[in-house]
Design a protein around this motif. Structure first.
Motif, PDB file in Angstrom:
ATOM      1  N   TYR B   9      27.953  10.468  12.151  1.00  0.00           N
ATOM      2  CA  TYR B   9      28.558  11.353  13.450  1.00  0.00           C
ATOM      3  C   TYR B   9      27.494  11.350  14.413  1.00  0.00           C
ATOM      4  O   TYR B   9      26.399  11.454  14.232  1.00  0.00           O
ATOM      5  CB  TYR B   9      28.835  12.801  12.982  1.00  0.00           C
ATOM      6  N   LYS B  10      27.834  11.077  15.802  1.00  0.00           N
ATOM      7  CA  LYS B  10      27.069  11.081  16.693  1.00  0.00           C
ATOM      8  C   LYS B  10      27.641  11.934  17.845  1.00  0.00           C
ATOM      9  O   LYS B  10      28.704  11.895  18.189  1.00  0.00           O
ATOM     10  CB  LYS B  10      26.896   9.814  17.373  1.00  0.00           C
ATOM     11  N   ALA B  52      20.520  13.341  19.796  1.00  0.00           N
ATOM     12  CA  ALA B  52      20.967  11.969  20.139  1.00  0.00           C
ATOM     13  C   ALA B  52      21.325  11.047  18.952  1.00  0.00           C
ATOM     14  O   ALA B  52      21.375  10.000  19.065  1.00  0.00           O
ATOM     15  CB  ALA B  52      20.331  11.613  21.094  1.00  0.00           C
ATOM     16  N   ASP B  53      21.140  11.812  17.605  1.00  0.00           N
ATOM     17  CA  ASP B  53      21.175  10.617  16.412  1.00  0.00           C
ATOM     18  C   ASP B  53      22.423  10.612  15.741  1.00  0.00           C
ATOM     19  O   ASP B  53      23.274  11.453  15.789  1.00  0.00           O
ATOM     20  CB  ASP B  53      19.972  11.331  15.503  1.00  0.00           C
ATOM     21  N   ALA B  54      22.654   9.440  15.143  1.00  0.00           N
ATOM     22  CA  ALA B  54      23.774   9.246  14.288  1.00  0.00           C
ATOM     23  C   ALA B  54      23.383   9.831  12.967  1.00  0.00           C
ATOM     24  O   ALA B  54      22.423   9.397  12.477  1.00  0.00           O
ATOM     25  CB  ALA B  54      23.988   7.820  14.031  1.00  0.00           C
ATOM     26  N   LEU B  55      24.087  10.782  12.538  1.00  0.00           N
ATOM     27  CA  LEU B  55      23.618  11.454  11.058  1.00  0.00           C
ATOM     28  C   LEU B  55      24.798  11.650  10.268  1.00  0.00           C
ATOM     29  O   LEU B  55      25.994  11.677  10.564  1.00  0.00           O
ATOM     30  CB  LEU B  55      23.131  12.911  11.454  1.00  0.00           C
ATOM     31  N   SER B  56      24.462  11.506   8.936  1.00  0.00           N
ATOM     32  CA  SER B  56      25.692  11.929   8.073  1.00  0.00           C
ATOM     33  C   SER B  56      25.851  13.479   7.950  1.00  0.00           C
ATOM     34  O   SER B  56      24.927  14.310   8.505  1.00  0.00           O
ATOM     35  CB  SER B  56      25.026  11.259   6.622  1.00  0.00           C
ATOM     36  N   VAL B  57      26.725  13.907   7.161  1.00  0.00           N
ATOM     37  CA  VAL B  57      27.222  15.404   6.888  1.00  0.00           C
ATOM     38  C   VAL B  57      25.839  15.953   6.325  1.00  0.00           C
ATOM     39  O   VAL B  57      25.319  16.997   6.734  1.00  0.00           O
ATOM     40  CB  VAL B  57      28.443  15.508   6.129  1.00  0.00           C
TER      41      VAL B  57
END
Lengths: 284, 97
Positions: B9-10, B52-57
């Motif tokens: 998620y971003k 600003a990062d794309a992260l998992s749950v």
């Protein structure tokens, strides 16, 4: 085509009509207002058809901004049609301020703003207070300056409905009233010219100091209204919040963060005035 | 491996939203759409923690657990639900690793 021009607050209107009588009524009621040279909006009152100009004359509203399903009114209600048309232009077209469907009065450079559903009494309260030591700023729209956050007056004719007509005839003994229009789509309507100080000072803004949500018909109570609830209710009370985009957001968030808000219930004008004075002393 | 573990998620970039906390609710104005969102906690906290990062749950849960006093492993389901609500609003974008 007959024509009438009038400046109300920052907005300039040109109203054209196939009939002279509604414009004569407007000219008489708005006789102390400035006459603009360049109108912001043009409104036309036209007959529904050629025949209906003469037989049971029926007025249709045309203008820069229109509601396609607005029902025509009988000619006797031409003044109401003109007022509705002017309101419609503001509601649908105005972009220079955040427009709140609210009434307002001013004291010491600070504004008391009242908003609520039709029948809440906000219009009658503003009209009454305007005759009792406050400056009347408007009974239909309050315009919020997008940069400074000030309330800008829009003191058009006060539109009194049903019981409010008798109440204001008793309060504004020297008031100038328009013709009584019975059984309109909004009930009985009679217009009242705002007090002279309201017209003279219609270019003078005021700093919003207190927001009230009045409700007529209940025992006197006061309830604090949280900023988040105020925000939601005012987005519903604004016809141009979405159209203004980021400016609308910053203007409205500043308003709800700085202006205290209360919901009041009241049963009559005396009770309402006492509550207003009490809250004005406490909050504003 | 479940969908929640592979999806990243971003958040909407911070310069694209205006966030105004008001008592129990927070307003989030999104410049791109012109829509004002009214959200309750922990939605604003999630957006802020994501940066600003794309992260998992799980990564979002770890970041929040580091800032607030709760067990990140137990809160994963709640954060997963909130992230998907934010994604439906357009305030969070789903990307796949």
């Amino acid at each position: 085509m007959h024509e009438f021009r009038v400046q109300v607050g920052p907005a300039a209107f040109r109203i054209g009509s196939q009939w002279k009588r509604p414009l004569d009524q407007l000219a008489e009621l708005y006789r102390d207002y400035p006459v603009p040279t360049v109108p912001d909006y043009s409104v036309r009152l036209e007959s529904v058809s050629l025949l209906r100009r003469f037989i049971r004359p029926s007025v249709a509203i045309h203008g820069d901004y229109m509601l396609p399903d607005a029902a025509p009114l009988p000619l006797a209600q031409g003044l109401l049609a003109a007022e509705m048309a002017m309101n419609l232009q503001m509601a649908l077209g105005w972009r220079r301020h955040l427009l709140l469907h609210a009434s307002a009065v001013e004291k010491d450079g600070r504004a008391l703003i009242m908003t609520g559903q039709s029948g809440s009494g906000k219009s009658t309260l503003a009209a009454m207070l305007g005759h009792r030591g406050w400056r009347f700023m408007g009974d239909e729209f309050v315009l919020i300056d997008l940069d400074k956050g000030d309330a800008v007056p829009f003191p058009r004719l006060i539109s009194l409905k049903n019981e409010a007509i008798g109440a204001m005839m008793a309060t504004a003994l020297d008031g100038r009233f328009g013709p009584l229009m019975e059984a309109t789509p909004k009930g009985d309507i009679r217009h009242l010219v705002p007090p002279a100080d309201a017209i003279a000072a219609m270019a003078q803004p005021a700093r919003p100091a207190l927001l009230l949500f009045p409700s007529f018909g209940f025992e006197a109570t006061v309830r604090e209204v949280a900023p988040s609830e105020v925000f939601m209710r005012l987005t519903q009370a604004s016809t141009n919040y979405v159209a203004l985009g980021e400016k609308g957001f910053s203007t409205l968030t500043r308003f709800v963060q700085t202006v205290p808000a209360r919901a009041i219930d009241y049963r009559d004008g005396i009770e309402a005035e006492a509550l207003v004075n009490q809250l004005w002393a406490e909050c504003a | 491996m479940t969908a929640s573990q592979t999806t990243k998620y971003k958040a909407e970039p911070a310069d694209q939203i205006l966030v105004t906390p008001l008592d129990s609710l927070t307003l989030v104005y999104q410049r791109r759409s012109g829509i004002t969102h009214i959200v309750a906690e922990p939605a604003p906290e999630i957006l802020e923690a994501m940066g600003a990062d794309a992260l998992s749950v799980e990564e979002v849960a770890q970041r929040l657990a580091a800032q607030f006093d709760f067990d990140g492993t137990q809160a994963t389901d709640i954060i997963y639900a909130r992230l998907n609500e934010l994604a439906d609003l357009g305030l969070v974008e789903r990307t796949h690793a």
